[in-house]
Scaffold this active site. Structure first.
Site, PDB file in Angstrom:
ATOM      1  N   GLY A 248       0.830  -1.214   0.000  1.00  0.00           N
ATOM      2  CA  GLY A 248       0.000   0.000   0.000  1.00  0.00           C
ATOM      3  C   GLY A 248       0.864   1.264   0.000  1.00  0.00           C
ATOM      4  O   GLY A 248       0.562   2.243  -0.692  1.00  0.00           O
ATOM      5  N   ASP A 249       1.935   1.244   0.771  1.00  0.00           N
ATOM      6  CA  ASP A 249       2.844   2.414   0.828  1.00  0.00           C
ATOM      7  C   ASP A 249       3.495   2.636  -0.541  1.00  0.00           C
ATOM      8  O   ASP A 249       3.678   3.774  -0.985  1.00  0.00           O
ATOM      9  CB  ASP A 249       3.958   2.189   1.865  1.00  0.00           C
ATOM     10  CG  ASP A 249       3.397   1.770   3.211  1.00  0.00           C
ATOM     11  OD1 ASP A 249       2.264   2.167   3.527  1.00  0.00           O
ATOM     12  OD2 ASP A 249       4.099   1.024   3.927  1.00  0.00           O
TER      13      ASP A 249
HETATM   14  N1  LIG Z   1      -1.743 -10.304  -4.191  1.00  0.00           N
HETATM   15  C1  LIG Z   1      -1.394  -9.253  -4.933  1.00  0.00           C
HETATM   16  N2  LIG Z   1      -1.147  -9.391  -6.254  1.00  0.00           N
HETATM   17  C2  LIG Z   1      -0.820  -8.345  -7.030  1.00  0.00           C
HETATM   18  N3  LIG Z   1      -0.711  -7.076  -6.564  1.00  0.00           N
HETATM   19  C3  LIG Z   1      -0.945  -6.876  -5.244  1.00  0.00           C
HETATM   20  C4  LIG Z   1      -1.283  -7.940  -4.358  1.00  0.00           C
HETATM   21  N4  LIG Z   1      -1.438  -7.414  -3.110  1.00  0.00           N
HETATM   22  C5  LIG Z   1      -1.201  -6.093  -3.223  1.00  0.00           C
HETATM   23  N5  LIG Z   1      -0.921  -5.760  -4.494  1.00  0.00           N
HETATM   24  C6  LIG Z   1      -0.633  -4.417  -5.039  1.00  0.00           C
HETATM   25  O1  LIG Z   1      -0.462  -3.465  -4.020  1.00  0.00           O
HETATM   26  C7  LIG Z   1      -1.526  -2.508  -4.003  1.00  0.00           C
HETATM   27  C8  LIG Z   1      -1.910  -2.181  -2.583  1.00  0.00           C
HETATM   28  O2  LIG Z   1      -2.256  -3.395  -1.928  1.00  0.00           O
HETATM   29  P1  LIG Z   1      -3.382  -3.523  -0.804  1.00  0.00           P
HETATM   30  O3  LIG Z   1      -4.724  -3.338  -1.380  1.00  0.00           O
HETATM   31  O4  LIG Z   1      -3.097  -4.821  -0.114  1.00  0.00           O
HETATM   32  O5  LIG Z   1      -3.077  -2.255   0.096  1.00  0.00           O
HETATM   33  P2  LIG Z   1      -2.944  -2.151   1.651  1.00  0.00           P
HETATM   34  O6  LIG Z   1      -4.044  -2.939   2.303  1.00  0.00           O
HETATM   35  O7  LIG Z   1      -2.802  -0.729   1.982  1.00  0.00           O
HETATM   36  O8  LIG Z   1      -1.538  -2.884   1.788  1.00  0.00           O
HETATM   37  P3  LIG Z   1      -0.566  -3.133   3.003  1.00  0.00           P
HETATM   38  O9  LIG Z   1      -1.278  -2.671   4.246  1.00  0.00           O
HETATM   39  O10 LIG Z   1      -0.314  -4.631   2.941  1.00  0.00           O
HETATM   40  O11 LIG Z   1       0.644  -2.348   2.655  1.00  0.00           O
HETATM   41  C9  LIG Z   1      -2.638  -3.158  -4.825  1.00  0.00           C
HETATM   42  O12 LIG Z   1      -3.495  -2.214  -5.423  1.00  0.00           O
HETATM   43  C10 LIG Z   1      -1.831  -3.942  -5.859  1.00  0.00           C
HETATM   44  O13 LIG Z   1      -1.339  -3.078  -6.868  1.00  0.00           O
HETATM   45  O1  LIG Z   2       1.752   0.309  13.037  1.00  0.00           O
HETATM   46  P1  LIG Z   2       1.527   1.105  11.770  1.00  0.00           P
HETATM   47  O2  LIG Z   2       2.245   2.424  11.811  1.00  0.00           O
HETATM   48  O3  LIG Z   2       0.081   1.208  11.399  1.00  0.00           O
HETATM   49  O4  LIG Z   2       2.149   0.261  10.562  1.00  0.00           O
HETATM   50  C1  LIG Z   2       3.531   0.009  10.548  1.00  0.00           C
HETATM   51  C2  LIG Z   2       3.862  -1.010   9.463  1.00  0.00           C
HETATM   52  O5  LIG Z   2       3.176  -2.246   9.645  1.00  0.00           O
HETATM   53  O6  LIG Z   2       3.453  -0.458   8.221  1.00  0.00           O
HETATM   54  C3  LIG Z   2       4.426  -0.730   7.224  1.00  0.00           C
HETATM   55  C4  LIG Z   2       3.773  -1.412   6.057  1.00  0.00           C
HETATM   56  O7  LIG Z   2       2.732  -0.646   5.546  1.00  0.00           O
HETATM   57  C5  LIG Z   2       5.518  -1.534   7.877  1.00  0.00           C
HETATM   58  O8  LIG Z   2       6.777  -1.160   7.377  1.00  0.00           O
HETATM   59  C6  LIG Z   2       5.360  -1.246   9.351  1.00  0.00           C
HETATM   60  O9  LIG Z   2       5.828  -2.265  10.196  1.00  0.00           O
END
Ligand SMILES: Nc1ncnc2c1ncn2[C@@H]1O[C@H](COP(=O)(O)OP(=O)(O)OP(=O)(O)O)[C@@H](O)[C@H]1O
Ligand SMILES: O=P(O)(O)OC[C@@]1(O)O[C@H](CO)[C@@H](O)[C@@H]1O
Length: 303
Positions: A248-249
């Protein structure tokens, strides 16, 4: 210039076991330490995309020093406030599934908090601030409000990646971008989301409440970009998921960095999706090469 703010950085300690046996001795198959925290992840991807940026926030102790050293080794510019307490260590356990155990974060004194506000007040309307991640409890739940107020005073645009009431409250101040995933969107409005139409309905509400661009990520099921005029869907490229921490980041970094340099939300969306997926398909965050490889595989369709 883009400034990321990580109020609660972390060393991400990624631990892999074949099978997790609770109440027993488990031996690691593999482990990896990474500089983490949401804004820091955004800075690392921006840097790989050649988007000039500086990482701000609080770091302390041996763990904070580790993070700074790792960022400097990647030639990332930092201007952290150094705090007395240690930066947290977050455990990311891989055992077939991903289980995360995140720390609360260090104690931050009033003087340390004020020092960050003072740095932020030096920015100008040329700048974009990315506010990401949890707030250490000692800062109080409203600390983002204070930072947004300073952004408003300086004229800097801001992106905010948080959830719940803090996100809803920030909307009135017109964030450049918000990016809840579809689960967070449902929680935000206390609704059950059952279809793409529902996601669009509630995504549009975020625009009505003030956001300039809304991205809704849906992990492996693609993503939506909602602008005042149109709604776009992007597929995600194909690949094997290795570590979705920071996907997501990475998406926020790809979108923000490209929007700032091109002012083209569709290209920003494409780079955002490619960056998110490139991270999901990597052990660490995505490399520039992986993002470039996946970019042509992202198809964007106007709905
Ligand atoms: N299983 C996957 N296959 C392909 N792309 C993915 C997958 N998971 C995440 N992504 C990519 O990363 C982007 C962000 O993922 P996600 O929707 O999981 O965001 P998030 O919940 O904020 O993520 P996280 O909290 O794990 O960083 C998606 O829009 C996609 O482009
Ligand atoms: O505890 P928070 O601040 O909600 O999330 C922190 C964290 O889970 O977010 C990043 C992935 O998005 C990791 O690098 C880190 O450990």
């Amino acid at each position: 210039m883009i400034y990321t703010i990580t109020l609660n950085p972390s060393i991400d300690y990624i631990v892999e076991v074949d099978e997790l046996k609770l109440g027993d001795l488990n031996r690691m198959k593999r482990d990896l330490k990474l500089p983490g925290g949401k804004g820091i992840n955004v800075s690392r991807i921006l840097n790989r995309l050649d988007a000039p940026n500086t990482a701000l926030g609080f770091v302390g102790g041996f763990s904070g020093q580790y993070i700074e050293d790792k960022l400097h080794a990647e030639h990332i510019s930092t201007d952290f406030v150094h705090v007395a307490d240690d930066t947290r260590i977050n455990v990311k356990l891989k055992h077939g599934e991903e289980t995360e155990i995140n720390g609360q974060g260090p104690n931050i004194s009033t003087e340390e908090a004020d020092a960050l506000v003072a740095k932020l007040s030096q920015l100008s309307q040329e700048d974009v601030v990315v506010l990401s991640g949890s707030v250490p409890p000692s800062l109080g739940a409203n600390f983002y409000d204070r930072l947004i107020e300073v952004c408003k005073q300086t004229g800097a645009e801001f992106v905010i990646d948080t959830t719940g009431p803090a996100l809803l409250k920030a909307l009135a101040d017109r964030p450049l971008l918000v990016k809840p995933n579809h689960h967070e969107l449902a929680e935000l409005f206390s609704v059950v989301i059952a279809s793409r139409e529902d996601i669009i309905t509630y995504g549009r509400k975020l625009l009505e409440l003030g956001a300039q661009h809304v991205l809704i990520s849906m992990a492996g099921d693609g993503a939506l970009l909602i602008t005042p005029d149109e709604v776009y869907h992007a597929n995600v490229p194909k690949g094997t998921v290795k570590n979705s921490v920071g996907a997501g980041d990475s998406m926020i970094a790809g979108f923000t960095g490209t929007l700032v340099s091109t002012h083209d939300p569709i290209e920003a969306f494409r780079t955002g999706v490619a960056s998110g997926s490139a991270t999901a398909f990597s052990d660490d965050l995505a490399t520039r090469a992986k993002i470039e490889e996946l970019r042509p595989q992202v198809t964007i369709v106007k709905l």
